[in-house]
Design a protein around this motif. Structure first.
Motif, mmCIF file in Angstrom:
data_model
loop_
_atom_site.group_PDB
_atom_site.id
_atom_site.type_symbol
_atom_site.label_atom_id
_atom_site.label_comp_id
_atom_site.label_asym_id
_atom_site.label_seq_id
_atom_site.Cartn_x
_atom_site.Cartn_y
_atom_site.Cartn_z
ATOM 1 N N UNK A 1 31.794 -11.360 8.431
ATOM 2 C CA UNK A 1 31.266 -12.393 9.323
ATOM 3 C C UNK A 1 30.611 -13.487 8.488
ATOM 4 N N UNK A 2 30.152 -14.546 9.160
ATOM 5 C CA UNK A 2 29.389 -15.629 8.536
ATOM 6 C C UNK A 2 30.230 -16.387 7.506
ATOM 7 N N UNK A 3 29.566 -16.987 6.519
ATOM 8 C CA UNK A 3 30.249 -17.833 5.535
ATOM 9 C C UNK A 3 30.732 -16.997 4.360
ATOM 10 N N UNK A 4 31.562 -17.606 3.531
ATOM 11 C CA UNK A 4 32.082 -16.910 2.350
ATOM 12 C C UNK A 4 32.426 -17.926 1.269
ATOM 13 N N UNK A 5 31.947 -17.669 0.055
ATOM 14 C CA UNK A 5 32.263 -18.437 -1.151
ATOM 15 C C UNK A 5 31.862 -19.912 -1.063
ATOM 16 N N UNK A 6 30.811 -20.210 -0.312
ATOM 17 C CA UNK A 6 30.304 -21.587 -0.236
ATOM 18 C C UNK A 6 29.226 -21.785 -1.300
ATOM 19 N N UNK A 7 28.841 -23.045 -1.567
ATOM 20 C CA UNK A 7 27.770 -23.286 -2.539
ATOM 21 C C UNK A 7 26.413 -22.757 -2.090
ATOM 22 N N UNK A 8 26.246 -22.482 -0.806
ATOM 23 C CA UNK A 8 24.986 -21.908 -0.344
ATOM 24 C C UNK A 8 24.947 -20.397 -0.535
ATOM 25 N N UNK B 1 30.218 -26.992 3.912
ATOM 26 C CA UNK B 1 30.053 -25.535 4.023
ATOM 27 C C UNK B 1 31.074 -24.944 4.974
ATOM 28 N N UNK B 2 31.213 -25.554 6.141
ATOM 29 C CA UNK B 2 32.102 -24.998 7.149
ATOM 30 C C UNK B 2 33.553 -24.984 6.682
ATOM 31 N N UNK B 3 33.975 -26.055 6.044
ATOM 32 C CA UNK B 3 35.380 -26.139 5.661
ATOM 33 C C UNK B 3 35.699 -25.255 4.449
ATOM 34 N N UNK B 4 34.750 -25.098 3.528
ATOM 35 C CA UNK B 4 34.968 -24.162 2.419
ATOM 36 C C UNK B 4 35.062 -22.741 2.960
ATOM 37 N N UNK B 5 34.105 -22.369 3.819
ATOM 38 C CA UNK B 5 34.095 -21.019 4.378
ATOM 39 C C UNK B 5 35.374 -20.732 5.147
ATOM 40 N N UNK B 6 35.808 -21.693 5.962
ATOM 41 C CA UNK B 6 37.026 -21.503 6.758
ATOM 42 C C UNK B 6 38.239 -21.286 5.866
ATOM 43 N N UNK B 7 38.332 -22.040 4.779
ATOM 44 C CA UNK B 7 39.489 -21.905 3.893
ATOM 45 C C UNK B 7 39.500 -20.541 3.212
ATOM 46 N N UNK B 8 38.321 -20.025 2.849
ATOM 47 C CA UNK B 8 38.262 -18.714 2.193
ATOM 48 C C UNK B 8 38.419 -17.562 3.179
#
Length: 346
Positions: free
Chosen positions: A241-248, A88-95
């Motif tokens: 903010x927060x996550x973006x484009x993750x499977x969650x 999750x963290x690495x997908x979000x960071x890349x996006x």
């Protein structure tokens, strides 16, 4: 495909079953981080969300730890999923990096594979959900006769997984605990939850982010079906903010075979957390009164981890490099974050 398919090669073109098993053997497979209790430099407070633990540093920075907890139907499952937090963290960071030209975002650094450090912002009490296709909870409501979702009129005669003429935004109020509630654009503005100016800015950013995410997904042979974004305000400016484009937070279909499956009314081959929800539904659990959470076995937890790793490789387009799990995961994270804060924090 079912939730216990594991890492079959027809489903996992980049990571086959043998490779998944080797990853788990080499990295102490069932180790999962389900809670943190750090004492970081400048720490003011900590908030334990459904999946993330968020540390406030000097009321200026946020340390967001993506744990291996997994939630569905607004409840946290009783067993963690190995490597899920890293994925999750690495997908979000890349996006976040890939969309920084569209909207300012909170990310400053990723001092550990499971952690992002960024700027603190005052979060809006609304989640911006945007849907390109009729599926998931929207389809379940449509089946029950709903033809208006969050103030948006839905066409008659639609089928499951059908593409909307234009993506629709269906916001929800953000709940600390329990269920988020659907709400319309008009209600948000009328109730003063978000000002008209800020909401219009969030809508504009949401559509632009979804367009970029759709474009990136298409390059990977995927369809970005729906997703959610969260925004906050810092120094008078709206920021992501927060996550973006993750499977969650998102749902992806495979582009190949979509049309054929849709025409035949077959389930789409997808990359998202929906398979966990479907597994729970099959085991008679939707977090309704009287329902009992099914047992999460080690084998099932590993199969979910396999799916998250496969999803990472498709979305990011790189081989997954598991973080070190031989020692204490929490201790590793605390050291990495502390070192970064001592060097860069205010």
């Amino acid at each position: 495909h079912g939730p216990t398919d594991g890492c079959q090669e027809d489903i996992y073109p980049m990571t086959d079953r043998t490779e998944c098993i080797n990853i788990f053997k080499q990295h102490n497979c069932m180790k999962a981080l389900t809670r943190t209790e750090f004492n970081l430099p400048g720490q003011v407070s900590v908030y334990h969300g459904k999946v993330r633990d968020v540390y406030d540093i000097n009321d200026d920075l946020m340390v967001m730890v993506a744990t291996d907890r997994i939630s569905a139907f607004d409840v946290v499952l009783p067993k963690g999923i190995p490597f899920k937090g890293q994925v999750l963290n690495q997908i979000a960071a890349s996006f976040l990096d890939a969309t920084a030209d569209i909207v300012p975002n909170w990310k400053l650094a990723t001092p550990d594979p499971m952690v992002t450090v960024g700027l603190k912002a005052e979060g809006f009490r609304v989640e911006m959900i945007i849907r390109g296709y009729l599926t998931g909870s929207a389809w379940r409501e449509y089946q029950n006769g709903c033809r208006e979702l969050c103030g948006v009129k839905l066409p008659e005669g639609m089928k499951e997984n059908q593409k909307f003429p234009e993506p629709i935004i269906t916001p929800t109020t953000k709940a600390d605990e329990g269920h988020d509630e659907n709400i319309s654009r008009e209600e948000i503005i009328a109730q003063g939850i978000v000002s008209k100016e800020d909401y219009e800015q969030m809508e504009q950013y949401t559509r632009a982010l979804f367009a970029r995410g759709t474009e990136i997904a298409a390059q990977k042979g995927l369809i970005l079906v729906d997703t959610k974004y969260e925004f906050g305000k810092r120094d008078g400016k709206v920021m992501l903010i927060d996550e973006i484009h993750t499977p969650d937070s998102s749902r992806y279909f495979y582009a190949e075979g979509y049309e054929e499956k849709f025409a035949q009314g077959l389930p789409q081959k997808q990359l998202s957390k929906e398979f966990v929800r479907q597994w729970l539904i099959e085991h008679n659990f939707m977090n309704q009164p009287g329902q009992v959470m099914p047992e999460i076995t080690d084998e099932y937890a590993q199969s979910v981890a396999d799916r998250y790793i496969e999803l990472y490789e498709h979305i990011v387009g790189k081989k997954f490099q598991p973080a070190e799990t031989e020692g204490d995961i929490a201790a590793r994270i605390e050291k990495n974050v502390t070192d970064w804060l001592n060097q860069h924090g205010k």
